[in-house]
Each structure stands twice: as structure tokens, then as C-alpha cells.
Write a protein that holds these residues in place. Structure first.
Motif, mmCIF file in Angstrom:
data_model
loop_
_atom_site.group_PDB
_atom_site.id
_atom_site.type_symbol
_atom_site.label_atom_id
_atom_site.label_comp_id
_atom_site.label_asym_id
_atom_site.label_seq_id
_atom_site.Cartn_x
_atom_site.Cartn_y
_atom_site.Cartn_z
ATOM 1 N N HIS A 1 32.442 17.180 56.663
ATOM 2 C CA HIS A 1 33.361 18.147 57.266
ATOM 3 C C HIS A 1 34.515 17.330 57.821
ATOM 4 C CE1 HIS A 1 34.555 20.676 60.939
ATOM 5 N NE2 HIS A 1 35.175 21.151 59.894
ATOM 6 N N GLN A 2 35.714 17.603 57.336
ATOM 7 C CA GLN A 2 36.865 16.823 57.758
ATOM 8 C C GLN A 2 37.979 17.754 58.211
ATOM 9 O OE1 GLN A 2 38.736 14.607 54.597
ATOM 10 N NE2 GLN A 2 39.868 13.309 56.008
ATOM 11 N N VAL B 1 25.271 20.164 53.764
ATOM 12 C CA VAL B 1 26.665 19.861 54.089
ATOM 13 C C VAL B 1 26.802 18.349 54.071
ATOM 14 C CG1 VAL B 1 28.477 19.999 55.830
ATOM 15 C CG2 VAL B 1 26.962 21.959 55.447
ATOM 16 N N GLU C 1 33.305 24.158 59.046
ATOM 17 C CA GLU C 1 31.914 23.968 58.632
ATOM 18 C C GLU C 1 31.066 25.191 58.966
ATOM 19 O OE1 GLU C 1 27.875 21.373 59.382
ATOM 20 O OE2 GLU C 1 29.764 20.494 60.028
ATOM 21 N N ARG D 1 34.018 20.738 47.104
ATOM 22 C CA ARG D 1 34.824 20.374 48.266
ATOM 23 C C ARG D 1 35.747 21.567 48.486
ATOM 24 N NH1 ARG D 1 37.008 15.766 46.871
ATOM 25 N NH2 ARG D 1 35.282 14.584 47.715
ATOM 26 N N ALA E 1 41.182 22.209 57.080
ATOM 27 C CA ALA E 1 39.969 21.390 57.025
ATOM 28 C C ALA E 1 39.370 21.456 55.634
ATOM 29 C CB ALA E 1 38.961 21.874 58.063
ATOM 30 N N GLN E 2 38.478 20.508 55.365
ATOM 31 C CA GLN E 2 37.713 20.474 54.113
ATOM 32 C C GLN E 2 36.235 20.349 54.452
ATOM 33 O OE1 GLN E 2 40.510 18.137 50.976
ATOM 34 N NE2 GLN E 2 39.143 16.893 52.139
ATOM 35 N N VAL E 3 35.405 20.954 53.614
ATOM 36 C CA VAL E 3 33.959 20.828 53.751
ATOM 37 C C VAL E 3 33.396 20.548 52.364
ATOM 38 C CG1 VAL E 3 31.795 21.957 54.410
ATOM 39 C CG2 VAL E 3 33.893 22.440 55.699
ATOM 40 N N ASP F 1 34.843 26.654 63.552
ATOM 41 C CA ASP F 1 35.374 25.581 62.712
ATOM 42 C C ASP F 1 35.037 25.874 61.256
ATOM 43 O OD1 ASP F 1 32.709 24.529 62.161
ATOM 44 O OD2 ASP F 1 32.777 23.598 64.134
ATOM 45 N N ARG G 1 29.071 27.550 56.373
ATOM 46 C CA ARG G 1 27.642 27.847 56.514
ATOM 47 C C ARG G 1 27.408 29.360 56.557
ATOM 48 N NH1 ARG G 1 24.064 23.999 57.691
ATOM 49 N NH2 ARG G 1 24.799 21.892 58.126
#
Length: 134
Positions: free
Chosen positions: A88-89, A85, A41, A116, A96-98, A39, A45
Motif C-alpha cells: 500500500h503506497q 495485500v 488499502e 496494482r 495511492a496504489q495498492v 485509506d 479490502r
């Protein structure tokens, strides 16, 4: 200059009991190419961890070709201090956005990167597209 490899993962991920995950059990498997980040996120990371270890090839390989720089020169004088973090969307199955805050120090001065970031998944691989500084 060779960067020492930490035992704990620099991304700060913790297990359910609150213990720091080992690099090999966290971002190390993505950095080593054993698997793809599942994913956005985890990709973010692993990219933070790549910055801490000076792994420009990994950063470039996980950057979307449309926005990827031709070359990436990492400043060896930067000391990365931590990652938080904040959100996380998943926007849909492929986007997606983090939101995160990464702290570092350069020449004795503290720095904070609050961003973002936008990610897309293509052919099963999550890629960093770009981000907005917050």
C-alpha cells in the motif's frame, strides 16, 4: 440467491494478536455506509469483501465515475478464497496504489488476480480508478 454473511471479514484483516477481525468490526462498517474507508488499502479490502458478498451497488459507488462501468454483473459461481495485500503506497494526500493478490475458484478451477490498483480521494472519499494486472 442470497449469500450467507460470514462472521469473520473475508478480507482477512487481523488484529494485533493475529485474530481475524469480525466483518462488523472491519469492512462491514464501510459496506453498510456507516463510514468511509479512511485509506486506499481499506477501500480495496472492502471492495474485495463486496465481491465475496455480491454487493455490486457498493462496488459501483466506490468506483471513480471516469472509469466506472454502467453496470456490473457479478458471477454467482465464483467462490472467493482469500486476499493478500502485498503493498500500500500513498503517492500523495489524494492518490495511492495498492498491490494485491485475490484468489478464487470458478467451476472447480483456481484463479489468481494479481493487480496494482490506483485510487484517488475526492471530497473525502477514496475511489477505485483502475489497475494493472501483474
Amino acid at each position: 440467491m442470497r449469500v450467507p454473511v460470514p462472521v469473520e471479514c473475508p478480507c482477512g484483516q487481523r488484529d494485533p494478536r493475529g485474530r481475524a477481525l469480525a466483518l462488523a468490526d472491519c469492512c462491514g462498517r464501510y459496506l453498510g455506509g456507516e463510514s468511509l474507508a479512511p485509506d486506499a488499502e481499506r477501500l480495496m479490502r472492502s471492495r474485495y469483501t463486496a465481491y465475496t458478498l455480491g454487493l455490486a451497488p457498493y462496488l459501483l459507488s466506490t468506483w471513480h465515475p471516469r472509469t466506472r462501468p454502467v453496470d456490473l454483473l457479478l458471477d454467482a459461481g465464483v467462490k472467493w478464497l482469500g486476499l493478500e495485500v502485498r503493498a500500500h503506497q500513498a503517492l500523495d494526500a489524494e492518490r495511492a496504489q495498492v498491490e494485491f493478490v485475490a484468489r478464487s475458484r470458478l467451476a472447480g478451477r483456481g484463479q489468481r488476480l494479481h493487480e496494482r490498483s490506483r485510487f484517488v480521494r475526492e471530497a473525502g472519499q477514496w475511489l477505485y480508478v483502475d489497475g494493472d494486472l501483474l
